[in-house]
Design a protein around this motif. Structure first.
Motif, short mmCIF file in Angstrom:
data_model
loop_
_atom_site.label_atom_id
_atom_site.label_comp_id
_atom_site.label_asym_id
_atom_site.label_seq_id
_atom_site.Cartn_x
_atom_site.Cartn_y
_atom_site.Cartn_z
N VAL A 241 0.82 -1.49 0.04
CA VAL A 241 0.27 0.26 0.07
C VAL A 241 0.69 0.95 -0.48
O VAL A 241 0.23 2.28 -0.54
CB VAL A 241 -1.18 -0.12 1.52
N ILE A 242 2.19 1.26 0.82
CA ILE A 242 3.31 2.50 0.91
C ILE A 242 3.36 2.29 -0.55
O ILE A 242 3.76 3.80 -1.16
CB ILE A 242 3.88 2.42 2.08
N ALA A 243 3.79 1.82 -0.76
CA ALA A 243 4.83 1.64 -2.25
C ALA A 243 4.41 2.53 -3.47
O ALA A 243 4.37 2.81 -4.18
CB ALA A 243 5.25 -0.01 -2.43
N SER A 244 2.88 2.13 -3.33
CA SER A 244 1.73 1.89 -4.27
C SER A 244 0.96 3.99 -4.63
O SER A 244 1.41 4.43 -5.28
CB SER A 244 -0.25 1.55 -4.34
N LYS A 245 1.28 4.67 -3.44
CA LYS A 245 1.45 6.13 -3.27
C LYS A 245 -0.41 6.16 -3.51
O LYS A 245 -0.07 7.44 -3.64
CB LYS A 245 2.64 6.44 -4.75
N GLU A 246 -0.89 5.58 -3.83
CA GLU A 246 -2.29 6.03 -3.80
C GLU A 246 -2.79 6.68 -2.67
O GLU A 246 -3.56 7.56 -2.85
CB GLU A 246 -3.64 4.63 -4.04
N PHE A 247 -2.23 6.43 -1.46
CA PHE A 247 -2.91 6.94 -0.29
C PHE A 247 -1.37 8.07 0.35
O PHE A 247 -0.64 7.91 -0.31
CB PHE A 247 -3.36 6.68 0.95
N LYS A 248 -2.31 9.52 1.06
CA LYS A 248 -0.84 10.51 1.03
C LYS A 248 -1.63 10.88 2.80
O LYS A 248 -2.95 10.97 3.04
CB LYS A 248 -0.98 11.39 0.68
N LEU A 249 -0.55 10.76 3.59
CA LEU A 249 -0.77 11.15 5.15
C LEU A 249 -1.20 12.95 4.99
O LEU A 249 0.23 13.42 4.28
CB LEU A 249 0.46 10.98 5.91
N TYR A 250 -2.13 13.86 5.38
CA TYR A 250 -2.38 14.93 5.60
C TYR A 250 -0.60 15.59 7.05
O TYR A 250 -0.46 14.44 7.77
CB TYR A 250 -3.57 15.13 6.79
N GLY A 251 -0.46 16.59 6.33
CA GLY A 251 0.67 17.43 7.19
C GLY A 251 2.47 16.63 6.78
O GLY A 251 2.82 16.70 7.40
N ILE A 252 2.30 15.38 6.50
CA ILE A 252 3.33 14.60 5.77
C ILE A 252 3.27 14.65 4.38
O ILE A 252 4.79 15.53 3.40
CB ILE A 252 3.32 13.18 6.44
N ASP A 253 2.72 14.48 3.67
CA ASP A 253 2.30 14.16 2.39
C ASP A 253 1.71 15.13 1.41
O ASP A 253 2.00 15.27 0.19
CB ASP A 253 2.01 12.40 1.65
N VAL A 254 1.11 15.15 2.17
CA VAL A 254 -0.33 16.86 1.59
C VAL A 254 0.85 17.79 2.96
O VAL A 254 -0.23 18.38 3.75
CB VAL A 254 -1.51 16.49 1.91
N PRO A 255 1.38 18.88 2.04
CA PRO A 255 1.60 20.05 2.53
C PRO A 255 0.73 20.82 3.07
O PRO A 255 -0.34 21.04 1.73
CB PRO A 255 3.18 21.12 1.90
N GLY A 256 0.62 21.80 3.89
CA GLY A 256 -0.71 22.61 4.32
C GLY A 256 -1.34 21.74 4.67
O GLY A 256 -3.07 23.15 5.32
N LYS A 257 -1.53 20.94 4.99
CA LYS A 257 -2.38 20.66 6.01
C LYS A 257 -2.43 19.50 7.12
O LYS A 257 -1.31 19.16 7.08
CB LYS A 257 -3.62 18.54 5.12
N MET A 391 -11.35 3.11 7.65
CA MET A 391 -9.94 3.02 7.71
C MET A 391 -9.09 4.01 7.30
O MET A 391 -9.47 4.54 6.48
CB MET A 391 -9.35 1.45 6.92
N ARG A 392 -8.24 5.11 7.62
CA ARG A 392 -7.28 6.09 7.69
C ARG A 392 -5.88 5.67 6.75
O ARG A 392 -5.24 4.02 7.71
CB ARG A 392 -6.92 7.17 8.31
N TYR A 393 -4.81 5.73 6.07
CA TYR A 393 -3.67 6.02 5.84
C TYR A 393 -2.56 5.87 7.24
O TYR A 393 -1.67 4.72 6.68
CB TYR A 393 -3.15 6.59 4.62
N ALA A 394 -2.48 6.58 8.19
CA ALA A 394 -1.96 6.29 8.94
C ALA A 394 -2.25 5.29 9.63
O ALA A 394 -0.77 4.83 10.26
CB ALA A 394 -2.14 7.47 9.98
N ASP A 395 -3.40 4.38 9.81
CA ASP A 395 -3.28 2.78 10.32
C ASP A 395 -2.51 2.07 9.64
O ASP A 395 -1.85 1.25 9.68
CB ASP A 395 -5.01 2.59 9.50
N VAL A 396 -2.19 2.51 8.52
CA VAL A 396 -0.73 1.38 7.07
C VAL A 396 0.58 1.22 7.94
O VAL A 396 0.91 0.58 8.17
CB VAL A 396 -1.21 1.41 6.41
N TYR A 397 0.47 2.70 8.32
CA TYR A 397 2.15 2.49 8.86
C TYR A 397 2.45 2.35 10.32
O TYR A 397 3.13 1.65 10.31
CB TYR A 397 2.20 4.17 9.41
#
Length: 556
Positions: A241-257, A391-397
């Motif tokens: 899932v992480i390698a696919s880059k389908e999802f992004k973390l707010y505040g980490i992968d999505v600046p300004g959020k 489910m949120r992407y943070a869960d995957v980490y």
């Protein structure tokens, strides 16, 4: 009207109207419309929309109170005086409890709706419809059925596995099936969903992100494997899932959020959302998110005459937050906190000094979004428009970190550390250099008879991952399930979970500043048997086989 097992096994009509047509008399009369299963699935759009119901209405009974009463109040994150849910606080729920019936019915309605799609699409859709559309719809239905069963097995333990609801309309006496087979069924459904749902790349907050994808199935598989303590497969799925880059973390992968932005209606279907319930907010009671109406402190916040403050954070939860944790304020309110996104017309909302609905001088903030005017004009009484994360992407980490540790007590593995520290960095916390999951350790501050924070018990439970999950997902209907899996997903005895629950401060306090705790919220009589919730009594009357020992499922 309560639905017995015969009724929910009959729920196979796939339109939204079927949710309101779950009364027994519905099954004894012909449909008044000309829409039938033989003539509905004629176009790709009709096939696509057939799965829409799975994302909302059937889950309403779970979301109204029972779901968060189980996961947050029983789990120890929330406390209540509300008489309709207070039994979840001390594990005295019986089979006659209305909310436990709502949970059971809600989840099996979801199963029945998914079954209708799974069993009808292959034979009812003409060849003129693109098979990719059909495969995706079937994948969605398998994923949602798996998710419903994932909730059922964690709440009730052995439950009936039903693949075709129509098979049981005339003979609805069904056995429960053993927990290991329920998990196998869930895994099979998610593998099907992973292979058949379309892939996606999520950008921005958009309705195009609302539907689940093959990546959603991969992420859920990672979580299910983690529960099964199948660490190699959990790691493989999480890394995929992480390698696919389908999802992004707010505040980490999505600046300004930020973390706080995740829970605003304007950010529904954002890049971090893996699976989410889709509430309309304009369809009235039963079609919108009911959480704010139940737990918001007052009507000033909601603007719709509700806001009953029925759950507040426990001291036990609040103790887990460091003062610098950026998740604290978006998770729970304390007097003096100001929220500019609530009651915007008056310049924001400041929590009053006497805010104290449940005795802990704090209130829930997560999923509390304010008035309809604060949310683009959408929302109503007990009917907000903000999504509910499943489910949120943070869960995957955090799944990855735990899977890498594979049951070890401590770890300095760089992959595990990077995973947990990514979540901690977003929260404004320092990096860990070692992940410590030592379990029960001596408490150097232990003082016999003390009610003070950290001094009551001779041992503390040290688990960096469990604590991080608790802070990250508080009030997202997860923590009780995390506690229950500490002793193994298919166990009947839960000594670790029991000891943690008995040490939780679910009590109240006086009106001092800071408040002085009474030490009156500790459980002493709870047993492992209390941690599995009872099947509703009405279901057992309708199907006495539910009392029998669970049996193996005859997989095809």
């Amino acid at each position: 009207m309560k639905i017995n097992i015969k009724a929910f096994l009959s729920l196979t009509v796939l339109l939204a109207a079927s949710f309101s047509a779950c009364k027994k008399e519905y099954f004894n009369r012909p449909p008044k419309s000309q829409i039938t299963l033989d003539n509905y699935y004629q176009t790709a759009e009709q096939v696509r929309t057939s799965t829409t119901i799975l994302y909302s209405a059937p889950w309403f009974g779970y979301c109204t109170k029972g779901g968060w009463a189980i996961t947050e109040i029983s789990g120890g994150n929330g406390r209540t005086w509300s008489p309709d849910i207070i039994n979840f606080q001390d594990f005295s729920v019986t089979g006659t409890n209305f909310e436990i019936s709502s949970v059971w019915n809600s989840l099996f309605i979801e199963v029945a709706q998914a079954n209708g799609i799974i069993n009808n699409l292959p034979t009812k859709v003409p060849s003129s419809v693109d098979q990719a559309v059909v495969k995706n719809a079937l994948g969605e239905a398998h994923l949602w059925r798996a998710l419903a069963y994932f909730h059922l097995v964690r709440i009730f333990g052995p439950v009936p596995i039903i693949e075709n609801s129509l098979d049981y309309v005339d003979n609805y006496q069904v056995n429960r099936h053993v927990v290991t087979d329920v998990y196998k069924f869930i895994v099979n459904d998610l593998k099907y969903a992973e292979a058949n749902c379309s892939p996606a790349v999520r950008t921005g907050s958009s309705p195009s992100n609302a539907r689940v994808s093959s990546g959603s199935a991969s992420a859920l598989l990672a979580k299910v494997y983690l529960y099964m303590q199948d660490y190699p497969n959990a790691r493989t799925q999480a890394e995929k899932v992480i390698a696919s880059k389908e999802f992004k973390l707010y505040g980490i992968d999505v600046p300004g959020k930020t973390f706080s932005d995740l829970f605003l209606t304007a950010n529904n279907n954002n890049e971090e959302s893996i699976v989410a319930l889709q509430w309309t907010g304009s369809g009235g009671y039963g079609r919108g998110n009911p959480f704010q109406g139940a737990v918001a402190l007052n009507g000033i916040i909601t603007g719709t005459g509700d806001g009953y403050g029925q759950m507040a954070p426990t001291f036990d939860l609040m103790d887990k937050f460091d003062a610098t944790d950026l998740r604290r304020k978006p998770t729970y309110m304390i007097p003096g906190d100001k929220y500019n996104e609530i009651n915007q017309a008056s310049g924001g909302y400041t929590v009053p000094s006497d805010a104290n609905s449940q005795g802990t001088h704090a209130q829930v903030k997560k999923y509390i979004v304010g008035t309809p005017a604060d949310n683009g004009g959408v929302g109503g009484a007990q009917s907000s428009a903000n999504n509910t994360y499943m489910m949120r992407y943070a869960d995957v980490y955090l799944i990855l970190a735990e899977a890498v540790m594979a049951g070890a007590k401590t770890s300095t593995d760089p992959v595990a550390l990077n995973a947990i520290n990514t979540i901690r960095r977003r929260a404004g916390l320092s990096n860990l250099t070692v992940i410590d999951r030592s379990g029960f350790v001596p408490n150097p501050d232990y003082t016999p008879g003390s009610n003070e924070k950290g001094k009551r018990w001779p041992t503390n439970y040290k688990d960096d991952l469990l604590d991080e999950r608790r802070r990250e997902f508080a009030f997202e209907n997860d923590y009780f399930f995390d506690l229950m899996r500490l002793d193994g997903f298919n166990k009947t005895e839960h000594p670790i979970a029991l000891q943690i629950i008995k040490q939780q401060d679910k009590g109240t306090s006086d009106n001092s500043n800071p408040p002085q705790r009474y030490g009156n919220g500790y459980l002493t009589n709870v047993t492992s048997a209390n941690l599995l919730f009872p099947i509703p009594a009405t279901e057992i009357v309708a199907d006495p086989k539910l009392k029998d020992p669970p049996v193996a499922y005859p997989f095809k």
